[in-house]
Design an enzyme around this catalytic site. Structure first.
Site, mmCIF file in Angstrom:
data_model
loop_
_atom_site.group_PDB
_atom_site.id
_atom_site.type_symbol
_atom_site.label_atom_id
_atom_site.label_comp_id
_atom_site.label_asym_id
_atom_site.label_seq_id
_atom_site.Cartn_x
_atom_site.Cartn_y
_atom_site.Cartn_z
ATOM 1 N N LYS A 225 -55.099 -44.451 27.703
ATOM 2 C CA LYS A 225 -54.333 -43.521 28.460
ATOM 3 C C LYS A 225 -53.854 -42.532 27.712
ATOM 4 O O LYS A 225 -54.046 -41.280 27.672
ATOM 5 C CB LYS A 225 -53.339 -44.239 29.300
ATOM 6 C CG LYS A 225 -53.534 -44.757 30.585
ATOM 7 C CD LYS A 225 -52.603 -45.463 31.332
ATOM 8 C CE LYS A 225 -53.014 -46.638 32.429
ATOM 9 N NZ LYS A 225 -51.839 -47.524 32.730
ATOM 10 N N ASP B 89 -48.117 -42.766 39.446
ATOM 11 C CA ASP B 89 -49.017 -44.004 39.991
ATOM 12 C C ASP B 89 -48.955 -44.018 41.416
ATOM 13 O O ASP B 89 -49.849 -44.850 42.058
ATOM 14 C CB ASP B 89 -48.209 -45.224 39.420
ATOM 15 C CG ASP B 89 -48.747 -45.850 38.283
ATOM 16 O OD1 ASP B 89 -50.125 -45.978 38.157
ATOM 17 O OD2 ASP B 89 -48.238 -46.561 37.633
ATOM 18 N N GLN C 130 -45.966 -49.277 32.825
ATOM 19 C CA GLN C 130 -47.084 -50.267 32.947
ATOM 20 C C GLN C 130 -46.801 -51.642 33.339
ATOM 21 O O GLN C 130 -45.836 -52.059 33.063
ATOM 22 C CB GLN C 130 -47.807 -50.389 31.479
ATOM 23 C CG GLN C 130 -48.909 -51.355 31.109
ATOM 24 C CD GLN C 130 -50.358 -50.545 31.848
ATOM 25 O OE1 GLN C 130 -50.363 -49.340 32.124
ATOM 26 N NE2 GLN C 130 -51.209 -51.489 32.395
HETATM 27 N N1 GUN Z 1 -51.351 -52.360 35.453
HETATM 28 C C1 GUN Z 1 -52.709 -52.200 35.810
HETATM 29 N N2 GUN Z 1 -53.153 -51.104 36.521
HETATM 30 C C2 GUN Z 1 -52.165 -50.379 36.556
HETATM 31 C C3 GUN Z 1 -51.888 -49.209 37.056
HETATM 32 O O1 GUN Z 1 -52.682 -48.564 37.748
HETATM 33 N N3 GUN Z 1 -50.693 -48.851 36.975
HETATM 34 C C4 GUN Z 1 -49.571 -49.256 36.182
HETATM 35 N N4 GUN Z 1 -48.535 -48.704 36.279
HETATM 36 N N5 GUN Z 1 -49.843 -50.222 35.662
HETATM 37 C C5 GUN Z 1 -50.972 -50.997 35.862
#
Ligand code: GUN
Length: 305
Positions: free
Chosen positions: A54, A121, A98
Site C-alpha cells: 500500500k 476502508d 490494518q
Molecule cells: N486486512 C485485510 N484486508 C483489509 C482491508 O481491506 N482493510 C483493512 N483495514 N485491513 C485489511
C-alpha cells in the site's frame, strides 16, 4: 462458450494511472497533496506485506504515505490517541487501520473512532449506514473494485439478477448494497442458503466471497453469466513438486472452480490477477475522493460508486 477474462491487473493499473493524473492536477492547480496514513499494530507477516505494498503504490501515484507501526502490545488508549491525532491532521486525508488487530484491541471501537470522512476502508458505522441508504459515503475497497469491473464490462447493470455468495461486512454486504444501488435484483447467499446451486444458476452476475477454495463449480454457472471471484485461497499443488524443505508446493485459487466455470461464463475474473489488484487501486481512489471532499473540490470522475 469460452469466457472473456476480466483482467483486473490491467484495469487496476488504469485506475491507478487515473488517480495519478488527478493527483498531479490537484498539486498543480490547488497546491494540495493527498495523504494516506496506514496504521499497523504488531508483526503479522501477511499484514506487513499488504502495508508495504500500500505504501509503495501510494507514493507511486504521487500521494504522501504515512506509516505508523506500533508494537503488538500497544494499549487501546495509545492507539485511539494516534487515531485522534491523525483525525486532526490536515495533511492526512485517509486513515486505514490494518486488520486483524491483536486480540486485546476492540476492532469495532477502533474503526468507529476514525473520522468517517477519512475512513478510506468504508468500515465506519456511519459509512455503512450512508451506503445502505444510498447517500454519499466512503465505500469499502474490494466491493468498489468489483463494481468498477462490472460497470466496465457491462455498462449498465440495471435489471440484472445478481447473487453475492458470502455475507461479510467487508465484502458481501456492501457488495449487495452497491449492486442494489445499480438496480440489480440481488440475492445474498451464505452457508445456510437452501439449494445454493439453484440460486447461482439463476444469476446473470455471480460474486463469490466466501473464502472456500473452488466451492462454486462451473455447472452452477448460467451460460454467459459474469463471474467475479473475490476468493484468494492457497492450496497444496503436489503436481508442482516439493520445496527444498520437502514441503508440498502450493498455488492460489479462488472460490470458483476456474477451469469449469470459464467454459460456461461469459466473463470471469482470474485468481490471481482479478479482484486482488483492484483493492489497492480503490484504496488510492478513495483517498483521492476523501481529499477532494475535504477541500470542497469536485469528486474524481469514474472513481466513486
Ligand atoms: N486486512 C485485510 N484486508 C483489509 C482491508 O481491506 N482493510 C483493512 N483495514 N485491513 C485489511
Amino acid at each position: 462458450m469460452v469466457a472473456q477474462v476480466i483482467d483486473g491487473k490491467a484495469f487496476a493499473a488504469k485506475v491507478r494511472a487515473q488517480v495519478a493524473d488527478q493527483v498531479a492536477k490537484l498539486k498543480e492547480e490547488n497546491g494540495i497533496t493527498p495523504g494516506l496514513a496506514v496504521v499497523l499494530v504488531g508483526e503479522d507477516p501477511a499484514s506487513q506485506v499488504y502495508v508495504r505494498s500500500k505504501g509503495k503504490m501510494t507514493v507511486e501515484v504521487g500521494m504522501n504515505s504515512y506509516e505508523h507501526k506500533l508494537d503488538v502490545d500497544t494499549s487501546e488508549a495509545d492507539l485511539l490517541a494516534l487515531i485522534d491525532k491523525l483525525n486532526n491532521d490536515p495533511a492526512v486525508h485517509g486513515i486505514l487501520v490494518q486488520l486483524p488487530l491483536p486480540k486485546h484491541l476492540d476492532e469495532d471501537l477502533v474503526i468507529n473512532s476514525i473520522d468517517p470522512a477519512k475512513d478510506v476502508d468504508g468500515f465506519h458505522i456511519s459509512n455503512v449506514g450512508l451506503l445502505g441508504t444510498g447517500q454519499k459515503s466512503m465505500v469499502p475497497c474490494t466491493p468498489l473494485g468489483c463494481l468498477m469491473m462490472l460497470r466496465e464490462h457491462h455498462g449498465s447493470l440495471s435489471g440484472m439478477d445478481a447473487v453475492v455468495i458470502g455475507r461479510s461486512n467487508i465484502v458481501g454486504k456492501p457488495m449487495a448494497q452497491l449492486l442494489l444501488g445499480d438496480s440489480c435484483t440481488v440475492t445474498i447467499a451464505h452457508s445456510r442458503t437452501k439449494d445454493l446451486p439453484d440460486v447461482v444458476r439463476r444469476a446473470d452476475i455471480v460474486v463469490a466471497a466466501v473464502g472456500r477454495p473452488e466451492m462454486v463449480p462451473g455447472e452452477w454457472i448460467k451460460e454467459g453469466a459474469t463471474v467475479i471471484d473475490v476468493g484468494i485461497n492457497r492450496i497444496d499443488a503436489p503436481e508442482k513438486g516439493t520445496n527444498e524443505d520437502g514441503s508440498v508446493k502450493t498455488r492460489l485459487v479462488g472460490d470458483v472452480h476456474y477451469a469449469s466455470a470459464s467454459t460456461r461464463a461469459g466473463a470471469i475474473t482470474p485468481v490471481p490477477g482479478g479482484v486482488g489488484p483492484m483493492t489497492i487501486a480503490c484504496l488510492l481512489a478513495n483517498t483521492l475522493t476523501a481529499c477532494s471532499r475535504a477541500n470542497d473540490l469536485p469528486e474524481p470522475e469514474g472513481l466513486t460508486a
